[in-house]
Enzyme design. Structure first.
Site, PDB file in Angstrom:
ATOM      1  N   HIS A  33      -7.928   1.119  -4.437  1.00  0.00           N
ATOM      2  CA  HIS A  33      -8.850   0.861  -3.312  1.00  0.00           C
ATOM      3  C   HIS A  33      -9.559   2.172  -3.003  1.00  0.00           C
ATOM      4  O   HIS A  33      -8.992   3.062  -2.369  1.00  0.00           O
ATOM      5  CB  HIS A  33      -8.037   0.355  -2.115  1.00  0.00           C
ATOM      6  CG  HIS A  33      -8.861   0.141  -0.879  1.00  0.00           C
ATOM      7  ND1 HIS A  33      -8.314  -0.029   0.375  1.00  0.00           N
ATOM      8  CD2 HIS A  33     -10.218   0.071  -0.705  1.00  0.00           C
ATOM      9  CE1 HIS A  33      -9.284  -0.189   1.261  1.00  0.00           C
ATOM     10  NE2 HIS A  33     -10.439  -0.127   0.637  1.00  0.00           N
ATOM     11  N   ASP A  85      -6.584  -6.338   4.174  1.00  0.00           N
ATOM     12  CA  ASP A  85      -5.939  -5.031   4.182  1.00  0.00           C
ATOM     13  C   ASP A  85      -6.068  -4.410   5.568  1.00  0.00           C
ATOM     14  O   ASP A  85      -7.189  -4.169   6.032  1.00  0.00           O
ATOM     15  CB  ASP A  85      -6.634  -4.155   3.123  1.00  0.00           C
ATOM     16  CG  ASP A  85      -6.002  -2.798   2.948  1.00  0.00           C
ATOM     17  OD1 ASP A  85      -4.957  -2.535   3.561  1.00  0.00           O
ATOM     18  OD2 ASP A  85      -6.566  -1.998   2.173  1.00  0.00           O
ATOM     19  N   GLY A  86      -4.907  -4.167   6.178  1.00  0.00           N
ATOM     20  CA  GLY A  86      -4.880  -3.507   7.482  1.00  0.00           C
ATOM     21  C   GLY A  86      -4.175  -4.349   8.526  1.00  0.00           C
ATOM     22  O   GLY A  86      -4.653  -5.425   8.875  1.00  0.00           O
ATOM     23  N   MET A 143     -11.841   4.427  -1.041  1.00  0.00           N
ATOM     24  CA  MET A 143     -12.550   4.659   0.227  1.00  0.00           C
ATOM     25  C   MET A 143     -13.213   6.025   0.065  1.00  0.00           C
ATOM     26  O   MET A 143     -12.817   7.027   0.663  1.00  0.00           O
ATOM     27  CB  MET A 143     -11.552   4.636   1.389  1.00  0.00           C
ATOM     28  CG  MET A 143     -11.066   3.229   1.704  1.00  0.00           C
ATOM     29  SD  MET A 143      -9.548   3.209   2.652  1.00  0.00           S
ATOM     30  CE  MET A 143      -8.345   3.331   1.333  1.00  0.00           C
ATOM     31  N   GLY A 162       1.174  -2.055   4.090  1.00  0.00           N
ATOM     32  CA  GLY A 162       1.733  -0.709   3.934  1.00  0.00           C
ATOM     33  C   GLY A 162       2.924  -0.513   4.835  1.00  0.00           C
ATOM     34  O   GLY A 162       4.080  -0.638   4.417  1.00  0.00           O
ATOM     35  N   ASP A 180      -4.420   3.549  -2.343  1.00  0.00           N
ATOM     36  CA  ASP A 180      -5.502   3.897  -1.412  1.00  0.00           C
ATOM     37  C   ASP A 180      -6.030   5.299  -1.661  1.00  0.00           C
ATOM     38  O   ASP A 180      -5.330   6.280  -1.421  1.00  0.00           O
ATOM     39  CB  ASP A 180      -4.991   3.828   0.028  1.00  0.00           C
ATOM     40  CG  ASP A 180      -4.837   2.409   0.523  1.00  0.00           C
ATOM     41  OD1 ASP A 180      -5.811   1.635   0.436  1.00  0.00           O
ATOM     42  OD2 ASP A 180      -3.735   2.071   0.987  1.00  0.00           O
ATOM     43  N   MET A 209      -8.623   8.151  -0.586  1.00  0.00           N
ATOM     44  CA  MET A 209      -9.488   8.592   0.535  1.00  0.00           C
ATOM     45  C   MET A 209      -9.960  10.007   0.251  1.00  0.00           C
ATOM     46  O   MET A 209      -9.158  10.853  -0.154  1.00  0.00           O
ATOM     47  CB  MET A 209      -8.682   8.580   1.834  1.00  0.00           C
ATOM     48  CG  MET A 209      -8.111   7.218   2.153  1.00  0.00           C
ATOM     49  SD  MET A 209      -7.058   7.289   3.591  1.00  0.00           S
ATOM     50  CE  MET A 209      -6.572   5.565   3.714  1.00  0.00           C
ATOM     51  N   HIS A 268      -0.935  -1.246  -4.482  1.00  0.00           N
ATOM     52  CA  HIS A 268      -2.236  -0.962  -3.855  1.00  0.00           C
ATOM     53  C   HIS A 268      -2.319   0.548  -3.633  1.00  0.00           C
ATOM     54  O   HIS A 268      -1.495   1.128  -2.920  1.00  0.00           O
ATOM     55  CB  HIS A 268      -2.336  -1.736  -2.544  1.00  0.00           C
ATOM     56  CG  HIS A 268      -3.639  -1.592  -1.835  1.00  0.00           C
ATOM     57  ND1 HIS A 268      -4.766  -2.314  -2.172  1.00  0.00           N
ATOM     58  CD2 HIS A 268      -4.010  -0.799  -0.803  1.00  0.00           C
ATOM     59  CE1 HIS A 268      -5.765  -1.989  -1.362  1.00  0.00           C
ATOM     60  NE2 HIS A 268      -5.334  -1.048  -0.532  1.00  0.00           N
ATOM     61  N   MET A 308     -11.760  -5.873   4.957  1.00  0.00           N
ATOM     62  CA  MET A 308     -10.944  -4.907   5.717  1.00  0.00           C
ATOM     63  C   MET A 308     -10.666  -5.481   7.102  1.00  0.00           C
ATOM     64  O   MET A 308     -11.593  -5.887   7.809  1.00  0.00           O
ATOM     65  CB  MET A 308     -11.665  -3.563   5.843  1.00  0.00           C
ATOM     66  CG  MET A 308     -11.713  -2.733   4.570  1.00  0.00           C
ATOM     67  SD  MET A 308     -10.101  -2.380   3.832  1.00  0.00           S
ATOM     68  CE  MET A 308      -9.314  -1.391   5.106  1.00  0.00           C
ATOM     69  N   SER A 316       0.857  -1.185   0.000  1.00  0.00           N
ATOM     70  CA  SER A 316       0.000   0.000   0.000  1.00  0.00           C
ATOM     71  C   SER A 316       0.894   1.235   0.000  1.00  0.00           C
ATOM     72  O   SER A 316       1.635   1.477   0.960  1.00  0.00           O
ATOM     73  CB  SER A 316      -0.873   0.010   1.253  1.00  0.00           C
ATOM     74  OG  SER A 316      -1.289   1.341   1.507  1.00  0.00           O
TER      75      SER A 316
HETATM   76  O1  LIG Z   1      -6.800   0.832   3.069  1.00  0.00           O
HETATM   77  C1  LIG Z   1      -5.979   0.991   3.955  1.00  0.00           C
HETATM   78  C2  LIG Z   1      -6.296   1.792   5.178  1.00  0.00           C
HETATM   79  O2  LIG Z   1      -7.576   2.274   5.114  1.00  0.00           O
HETATM   80  C3  LIG Z   1      -4.698   0.290   3.844  1.00  0.00           C
HETATM   81  O3  LIG Z   1      -4.372  -0.092   2.549  1.00  0.00           O
HETATM   82  C4  LIG Z   1      -3.536   0.740   4.668  1.00  0.00           C
HETATM   83  O4  LIG Z   1      -2.734   1.640   3.989  1.00  0.00           O
HETATM   84  C5  LIG Z   1      -2.732  -0.437   5.108  1.00  0.00           C
HETATM   85  O5  LIG Z   1      -1.717  -0.019   5.928  1.00  0.00           O
HETATM   86  P1  LIG Z   1      -1.027  -0.969   7.014  1.00  0.00           P
HETATM   87  O6  LIG Z   1      -2.077  -1.342   8.025  1.00  0.00           O
HETATM   88  O7  LIG Z   1      -0.514  -2.179   6.266  1.00  0.00           O
HETATM   89  O8  LIG Z   1       0.061  -0.123   7.568  1.00  0.00           O
HETATM   90 FE   LIG Z   2      -6.216  -0.200   1.222  1.00  0.00          FE
END
Ligand SMILES: O=C(CO)[C@@H](O)[C@H](O)COP(=O)(O)O
Ligand SMILES: [Fe+2]
Length: 238
Positions: A69, A180-181, A71, A202, A37, A39, A35, A140, A10
């Site tokens: 992705h 993811d996360g 959001m 990420g 992201d 927002m 990936h 998620m 990410s």
């Molecule tokens: O979509 C998202 C957050 O909303 C992710 O893609 C984060 O960017 C992942 O980050 P890490 O938790 O791996 O640091």
């Molecule tokens: Fe993401």
């Protein structure tokens, strides 16, 4: 191992001041996809980047698949912008839209592959009627909006349930299960065992000195702990 393991860094955690260089580095280190992201400071309480940055990465020479992705609200408009900017795939947030079927079709008509993300508190069963139309489901494993959060273990039950439902619908291996996360070397084992095959990471990658070492380690752990359901998909007769 019969199901492809996908590691998707990410770039929310990348060095924005040197984005082209950092993305080049992570691809050279073995990443499968980027990936991206998005927002909008509306659907989630944070603002990241949009289609012009995606186009800038393409102009810089990044040829790896870009997995967007979203959001955001306004999914249909943004999908068109990302198509023009060179993206390959759009995942939109289930909770941000009203007409699930229509949004899936619009993205497919653009020639992009399509996924739906669900928040930790949303039941995965809501997606069962449309699984056949999807390329990917994103479970998620944190509340969307920020990198660097802690993995929420209760999401594992949804990954398990989705894997079983995909098997029941004869879609296992056709619809990717992405997580993811909070994905890192500690959490990836249980995520892989539950049924995830596409791992977004990420901070675990971009905060490290050696990207290749982290990506290789994540991939090896995912393969080692893969759900037995993936070991032989030949039951589909393909
Ligand atoms: O979509 C998202 C957050 O909303 C992710 O893609 C984060 O960017 C992942 O980050 P890490 O938790 O791996 O640091
Ligand atoms: Fe993401």
């Amino acid at each position: 191992m019969s199901q492809e393991i996908v590691i998707s860094p990410s770039i929310l955690s990348a060095d924005f001041a040197r984005l082209g260089e950092d993305v080049t580095r992570v691809i050279a280190a073995g990443a499968d996809r980027i990936h991206f992201d998005v927002m909008d400071n509306n659907y989630v309480p944070n603002l990241s980047f949009g289609a012009p940055i995606c186009k800038a990465l393409r102009d810089y020479g990044i040829s790896a698949p870009i997995d967007v992705h979203l959001m955001t609200n306004e999914v249909e408009r943004l999908a068109r912008y990302f198509k023009e900017a060179g993206a390959n795939h759009i995942t939109f947030s289930y909770e941000a839209i009203t007409h699930t079927d229509r949004t899936i079709n619009l993205i497919k008509e653009l020639g992009l592959s399509v996924g739906i993300a669900i928040n930790p508190g949303t039941p995965v069963e809501l997606l069962y009627p449309v699984l056949e139309q999807l390329d990917l489901v994103l479970i998620m494993t944190v509340n969307p909006g920020f990198g660097g959060q802690k993995f929420l273990p209760y999401t594992l039950a949804k990954i398990e349930a989705l894997r079983q439902e995909l098997k029941r619908q004869n879609l296992l291996g056709k619809v990717e299960i992405q997580v993811d996360g909070g994905v890192n070397a500690d959490t990836i084992r249980v995520l892989a065992h539950a049924g995830a095959t596409n791992f977004v990471a990420g901070s675990a990658i971009f905060d490290a000195e050696d990207y290749a070492q982290v990506i290789t380690n994540l991939r090896e752990l995912a393969i080692e702990h893969e759900s037995p359901d993936y070991v032989d998909l030949s039951f589909r007769g393909e």
